[in-house]
Scaffold this motif. Structure first.
Motif, PDB file in Angstrom:
ATOM      1  N   VAL A 184       0.825  -1.210   0.000  1.00 44.97           N
ATOM      2  CA  VAL A 184       0.000   0.000   0.000  1.00 44.97           C
ATOM      3  C   VAL A 184       0.856   1.255   0.000  1.00 44.97           C
ATOM      4  CG1 VAL A 184      -1.813   1.273   1.219  1.00 44.97           C
ATOM      5  CG2 VAL A 184      -1.811  -1.237   1.255  1.00 44.97           C
ATOM      6  N   THR A 185       0.460   2.190  -0.861  1.00 46.59           N
ATOM      7  CA  THR A 185       0.959   3.559  -0.822  1.00 46.59           C
ATOM      8  C   THR A 185      -0.202   4.467  -0.463  1.00 46.59           C
ATOM      9  OG1 THR A 185       2.644   3.129  -2.505  1.00 46.59           O
ATOM     10  CG2 THR A 185       2.026   5.426  -2.136  1.00 46.59           C
ATOM     11  N   PHE A 186       0.008   5.362   0.466  1.00 43.04           N
ATOM     12  CA  PHE A 186      -1.055   6.270   0.903  1.00 43.04           C
ATOM     13  C   PHE A 186      -0.655   7.702   0.595  1.00 43.04           C
ATOM     14  CE2 PHE A 186      -3.021   8.809   4.443  1.00 43.04           C
ATOM     15  CZ  PHE A 186      -4.296   8.791   3.918  1.00 43.04           C
ATOM     16  N   ALA A 187      -1.507   8.399  -0.159  1.00 40.33           N
ATOM     17  CA  ALA A 187      -1.243   9.793  -0.540  1.00 40.33           C
ATOM     18  C   ALA A 187      -2.325  10.688   0.031  1.00 40.33           C
ATOM     19  CB  ALA A 187      -1.185   9.926  -2.058  1.00 40.33           C
ATOM     20  N   ALA A 188      -1.910  11.758   0.693  1.00 43.30           N
ATOM     21  CA  ALA A 188      -2.873  12.685   1.291  1.00 43.30           C
ATOM     22  C   ALA A 188      -2.190  14.018   1.542  1.00 43.30           C
ATOM     23  CB  ALA A 188      -3.433  12.112   2.591  1.00 43.30           C
ATOM     24  N   ILE A 189      -2.974  14.972   2.004  1.00 44.82           N
ATOM     25  CA  ILE A 189      -2.470  16.302   2.337  1.00 44.82           C
ATOM     26  C   ILE A 189      -2.788  16.560   3.800  1.00 44.82           C
ATOM     27  CG2 ILE A 189      -2.665  18.775   1.856  1.00 44.82           C
ATOM     28  CD1 ILE A 189      -3.489  17.986  -1.024  1.00 44.82           C
ATOM     29  N   VAL A 190      -1.765  16.913   4.581  1.00 44.98           N
ATOM     30  CA  VAL A 190      -1.931  17.117   6.019  1.00 44.98           C
ATOM     31  C   VAL A 190      -1.354  18.465   6.412  1.00 44.98           C
ATOM     32  CG1 VAL A 190      -1.864  14.642   6.501  1.00 44.98           C
ATOM     33  CG2 VAL A 190       0.262  15.961   6.548  1.00 44.98           C
ATOM     34  N   GLY A 191      -1.591  18.829   7.652  1.00 44.94           N
ATOM     35  CA  GLY A 191      -1.020  20.067   8.161  1.00 44.94           C
ATOM     36  C   GLY A 191       0.407  19.868   8.634  1.00 44.94           C
ATOM     37  N   GLU A 192       1.110  20.967   8.761  1.00 45.08           N
ATOM     38  CA  GLU A 192       2.467  20.917   9.319  1.00 45.08           C
ATOM     39  C   GLU A 192       2.353  20.960  10.834  1.00 45.08           C
ATOM     40  OE1 GLU A 192       4.617  24.122   7.495  1.00 45.08           O
ATOM     41  OE2 GLU A 192       5.164  22.915   5.756  1.00 45.08           O
ATOM     42  N   ASP A 193       1.916  19.854  11.409  1.00 41.90           N
ATOM     43  CA  ASP A 193       1.634  19.842  12.839  1.00 41.90           C
ATOM     44  C   ASP A 193       1.966  18.480  13.445  1.00 41.90           C
ATOM     45  OD1 ASP A 193      -0.473  18.265  11.863  1.00 41.90           O
ATOM     46  OD2 ASP A 193      -1.905  19.919  11.928  1.00 41.90           O
ATOM     47  N   THR A 194       1.810  18.387  14.748  1.00 37.12           N
ATOM     48  CA  THR A 194       2.146  17.157  15.469  1.00 37.12           C
ATOM     49  C   THR A 194       1.256  15.998  15.045  1.00 37.12           C
ATOM     50  OG1 THR A 194       2.885  18.448  17.381  1.00 37.12           O
ATOM     51  CG2 THR A 194       2.362  16.125  17.759  1.00 37.12           C
ATOM     52  N   ALA A 195      -0.030  16.275  14.830  1.00 34.61           N
ATOM     53  CA  ALA A 195      -0.953  15.207  14.447  1.00 34.61           C
ATOM     54  C   ALA A 195      -0.568  14.594  13.108  1.00 34.61           C
ATOM     55  CB  ALA A 195      -2.384  15.753  14.388  1.00 34.61           C
ATOM     56  N   GLY A 196      -0.177  15.422  12.147  1.00 33.34           N
ATOM     57  CA  GLY A 196       0.237  14.908  10.851  1.00 33.34           C
ATOM     58  C   GLY A 196       1.481  14.040  10.956  1.00 33.34           C
ATOM     59  N   ASN A 239       2.750  18.259   3.196  1.00 32.77           N
ATOM     60  CA  ASN A 239       2.531  19.177   4.314  1.00 32.77           C
ATOM     61  C   ASN A 239       2.077  20.532   3.789  1.00 32.77           C
ATOM     62  OD1 ASN A 239       3.390  17.364   6.382  1.00 32.77           O
ATOM     63  ND2 ASN A 239       5.500  17.694   5.698  1.00 32.77           N
ATOM     64  N   CYS A 240       0.925  20.946   4.225  1.00 33.19           N
ATOM     65  CA  CYS A 240       0.328  22.200   3.750  1.00 33.19           C
ATOM     66  C   CYS A 240       0.221  23.157   4.931  1.00 33.19           C
ATOM     67  CB  CYS A 240      -1.045  21.909   3.150  1.00 33.19           C
ATOM     68  SG  CYS A 240      -1.821  23.330   2.368  1.00 33.19           S
ATOM     69  N   ASN A 241       0.951  24.270   4.883  1.00 34.89           N
ATOM     70  CA  ASN A 241       1.019  25.159   6.051  1.00 34.89           C
ATOM     71  C   ASN A 241      -0.262  25.937   6.314  1.00 34.89           C
ATOM     72  OD1 ASN A 241       1.124  27.104   4.055  1.00 34.89           O
ATOM     73  ND2 ASN A 241       3.317  27.519   4.291  1.00 34.89           N
ATOM     74  N   SER A 242      -1.214  25.882   5.374  1.00 29.53           N
ATOM     75  CA  SER A 242      -2.487  26.578   5.598  1.00 29.53           C
ATOM     76  C   SER A 242      -3.555  25.649   6.172  1.00 29.53           C
ATOM     77  CB  SER A 242      -2.995  27.183   4.287  1.00 29.53           C
ATOM     78  OG  SER A 242      -3.282  26.160   3.340  1.00 29.53           O
ATOM     79  N   ARG A 243      -3.173  24.408   6.503  1.00 34.76           N
ATOM     80  CA  ARG A 243      -4.138  23.436   7.011  1.00 34.76           C
ATOM     81  C   ARG A 243      -3.698  22.871   8.356  1.00 34.76           C
ATOM     82  NH1 ARG A 243      -7.821  21.568   3.360  1.00 34.76           N
ATOM     83  NH2 ARG A 243      -8.162  19.599   4.453  1.00 34.76           N
ATOM     84  N   ASN A 244      -4.667  22.398   9.113  1.00 35.20           N
ATOM     85  CA  ASN A 244      -4.422  21.615  10.315  1.00 35.20           C
ATOM     86  C   ASN A 244      -4.938  20.202  10.071  1.00 35.20           C
ATOM     87  OD1 ASN A 244      -3.353  23.749  11.921  1.00 35.20           O
ATOM     88  ND2 ASN A 244      -5.432  24.502  12.258  1.00 35.20           N
TER      89      ASN A 244
END
Length: 526
Positions: free
Chosen positions: A103-115, A133-138
C-alpha cells in the motif's frame, strides 16, 4: 488490541459469538466458502494499491467516571489511557495492508504534530506514504472520550475546506508520476477537502489513458461519474441523497432493489456495493441486481471504520478474481469482524481465515489450524487435543472423545493419514480411507475440528501440538505418560497430559478380528 501509537495484530475476540448466533443458512454459506477462500488466499499475489483521501487521526481517551463535576451536570473522567490510530482514508490503507496489499497512501496534512504522528503510525505498519505538508491546514483529529464502555463525547479539530492550489498541484504531479505503478486505486473521500475536482479530473485523464481498477467510497459519488469507477460503495444515506428519495427505517433493500439502473447512471460505476446496515448489501453490476448479501450478526456495535474495511475487502477479493457475490460475502465478514472490535479497527487476513474456518470441522493446513486456535485462545477457550487412527469408529471411540471434550471447551482431533497408518499398522490397514474416517468423526458433536497428520520419519502429532499449544493433551488408558513422545512437548508449552480410561474390549484391532472369525461371515464366504 491496541496500544497508544501502535496497532497490534490479534484475532478478533468476538468472532466465535458472532458465528454461534448465526442463522443456519449463513452458517452453510460460511462452510461452503471456506475452501474457496483458503485457495484464493494461498494463491493471492500482493497487489500494489494506492489509497488517496482524507487522513484523520482518531484519538481515544479512556478512563473511569464516578462523579459529576461541580461546574455542570457532566461526568468527570479520570483518563487512564490515550490511544491514537489512523482513521479516515488512512484506516482504509491499514485494512488493505493487513489484507495483504502493498500500500501507498497519498494525502495532504497540516504541518503539525498530528500529521507527523499519523505518518509515523502508517510507516510502522509498512505503508509507504506520500503526505504533502500544507502550512495553511491543520490535520483533522477526532477525539473520543470514553468512560468504561460508554462514549461520552467527541470533539473534532482540523481544516475541512478544499486544499489550496499549490498542494493540489503537488498531489496531481505525484499521481502522474506513479499511476502506472499500481494495480488498483482506492479513493476514500470523506469530503474534508483533499480530493478536489482538479484531482478527480486528473484521475479521469490518467484512467482514460491507462485503465486501472478504481474503487471509490465517497460522500458525493456523483462527482466521480466521469471517472467511471470499477467499484463504488455507497451507504443507504448517501444513495438516498443521490437519488433524492426519502429515507426509511426498514425494508430498505426492497426500496432500492430495482434502482440499479439509476444508481449506475448517477455514479458511472460498473459495480455498486450498496451497504444497508442490518439489511446487508445490494450488489449491482452494470445496473443489474446481482445479489443481496445478508449482514452477519454481531455481538456489539462499533461501526467506526467498518465502511473502510468493507471496501478494502471487496477490492482485494475482486483483485484476486473472486465472483462479485463471493466478494460481497468476504467484505461482509470483514466488516463484522471490525464492528465487534473497539475503536477504529482493521481486519487482518488471518482473522478472515479464522472466521471462515470456525465452523468447518475439517482443517487442511497448520496455518489454518493456527489461526483458529488464536481465536479460541483470545476468547479464553480451553483447548483439548487428542489423536489416533480412528479406522473403524466404535463405541469405545465415542465414549473416549465425549470424555475428552469434557476436559475443556474445544476438542481438536489429529487423525493419521493413510500412509501413516500403513507404516504403523501394516499394509492391510487402514480399512477406511482418510476422507471416510474424517467424515465419520465429523459427525460426532464432541469434535470441533479434525486435521490429518503423518509423514515419513515422523508419525507423531508433535507438529500439530506445537501449532495448537493445547491446554490438555489426552490419550486412552492403553498409553502411559512415559510412553508418549509428545508428552514432553505438551508440558514445555504449558499444557497437561491426561490419560483417560478406555472402554474394555473395544478396539479396532479386536473388531477386525471378530469380523474375520464371525460364523456368519464364514457362511457367507462359503
Amino acid at each position: 488490541m491496541k496500544r497508544s501509537g501502535k496497532l497490534i495484530l490479534n484475532a478478533s475476540l468476538y468472532t466465535l459469538p458472532v458465528i454461534c448466533s448465526m442463522p443456519h443458512n449463513l452458517l452453510l454459506k460460511l462452510i461452503n466458502m471456506t475452501q474457496q477462500f483458503h485457495s484464493l488466499v494461498n494463491n493471492l499475489h500482493q497487489p500494489s494499491v494506492l489509497v488517496i483521501g482524507d487522513l484523520i487521526l482518531d484519538t481515544y481517551l479512556r478512563g473511569a467516571s464516578t462523579r459529576l463535576t461541580p461546574e455542570a451536570p457532566v461526568p468527570v473522567v479520570n483518563i487512564t489511557s490515550h490511544t491514537c490510530v489512523p482513521g479516515g482514508a488512512a484506516n482504509t490503507a491499514i485494512n488493505l495492508r493487513y489484507l495483504g496489499a502493498a500500500v501507498t497512501f497519498a494525502a495532504i496534512v497540516g504541518e503539525d504534530t498530528a500529521g507527523k504522528e499519523a505518518q509515523a503510525l502508517l510507516s510502522k505498519e509498512g505503508i509507504h506514504t506520500y503526505l504533502i505538508n500544507c502550512n495553511s491546514r491543520n490535520t483533522i483529529v477526532k477525539t473520543r472520550v470514553i468512560a468504561g464502555s460508554q462514549l461520552l463525547t467527541r470533539y473534532d479539530e482540523g481544516t475541512e475546506i478544499p486544499v489550496p492550489d499549490g498542494c493540489e498541484e503537488k498531489l496531481i504531479a505525484f499521481l502522474e508520476d506513479t499511476f502506472d505503478h499500481y494495480d488498483a486505486i482506492v479513493i476514500a473521500d470523506y469530503n474534508k477537502g483533499v480530493v478536489t475536482p482538479g484531482i478527480i479530473t486528473a484521475l479521469e485523464r490518467l484512467n482514460a489513458e491507462r485503465k486501472k481498477f478504481i474503487a471509490v467510497d465517497a460522500k458525493r459519488l456523483d462527482l466521480y461519474r466521469q471517472l467511471r469507477p470499477s467499484l463504488v460503495k455507497p451507504n443507504y444515506h448517501e444513495i438516498m441523497q443521490l437519488l433524492q428519495l426519502p429515507e426509511k427505517s426498514s425494508y430498505r433493500a426492497a426500496q432500492l432493489r430495482d434502482m440499479g439502473g439509476a444508481i449506475s447512471r448517477l455514479t458511472g460505476a460498473e459495480v455498486v456495493a450498496l451497504t444497508l446496515d442490518a439489511e446487508g448489501a445490494l450488489i449491482f453490476n452494470k445496473g443489474e441486481i446481482v445479489c443481496h448479501t445478508p449482514a452477519y450478526p454481531v455481538s456489539q456495535l462499533n461501526v467506526s471504520g467498518a465502511g473502510d474495511t468493507y471496501i478494502s475487502a471487496f477490492t482485494m477479493s475482486c483483485l484476486s478474481g473472486m465472483e462479485l457475490c463471493d466478494a460481497a460475502e468476504m467484505a461482509a465478514a470483514a466488516a463484522a469482524i471490525v464492528i465487534n472490535k473497539d475503536d477504529t479497527a482493521y481486519c487482518a487476513r488471518g482473522e478472515l481465515i479464522a472466521f471462515f474456518s470456525m465452523h468447518n470441522k475439517y482443517l487442511d493446513s497448520t496455518a489454518q489450524l493456527k489461526e483458529v486456535c488464536a481465536v479460541y485462545k483470545a476468547q479464553g477457550k480451553r483447548i483439548v487435543f487428542t489423536n489416533g487412527c480412528f479406522d473403524i469408529l466404535h463405541s469405545g471411540h465415542v465414549s473416549y472423545l465425549t470424555r475428552a471434550r469434557e476436559l475443556g471447551d474445544i476438542l481438536i482431533v489429529g487423525i493419521n493419514n493413510d500412509e501413516s497408518i500403513k507404516r504403523l499398522k501394516g499394509s492391510t490397514r487402514p480399512i477406511n480411507q482418510l476422507q471416510d474416517r474424517m467424515e465419520v468423526l465429523g459427525g460426532l458433536g464432541a469434535v470441533n475440528h479434525i486435521i490429518a497428520f503423518g509423514k515419513p520419519g515422523d508419525d507423531t502429532p508433535i507438529e500439530l501440538i506445537r501449532t495448537i499449544a493445547p491446554d490438555v493433551f489426552t490419550k486412552g488408558g492403553d498409553y502411559t505418560r512415559e510412553g508418549l513422545p509428545e508428552a514432553e512437548v505438551v508440558e514445555e508449552l504449558g499444557g497437561v497430559v491426561t490419560i483417560l480410561p478406555v472402554v474394555p474390549d473395544r478396539s479396532t484391532t479386536s473388531l477386525i478380528r471378530r469380523i474375520h472369525t464371525s460364523p456368519v461371515l464364514k457362511v457367507a464366504q462359503g
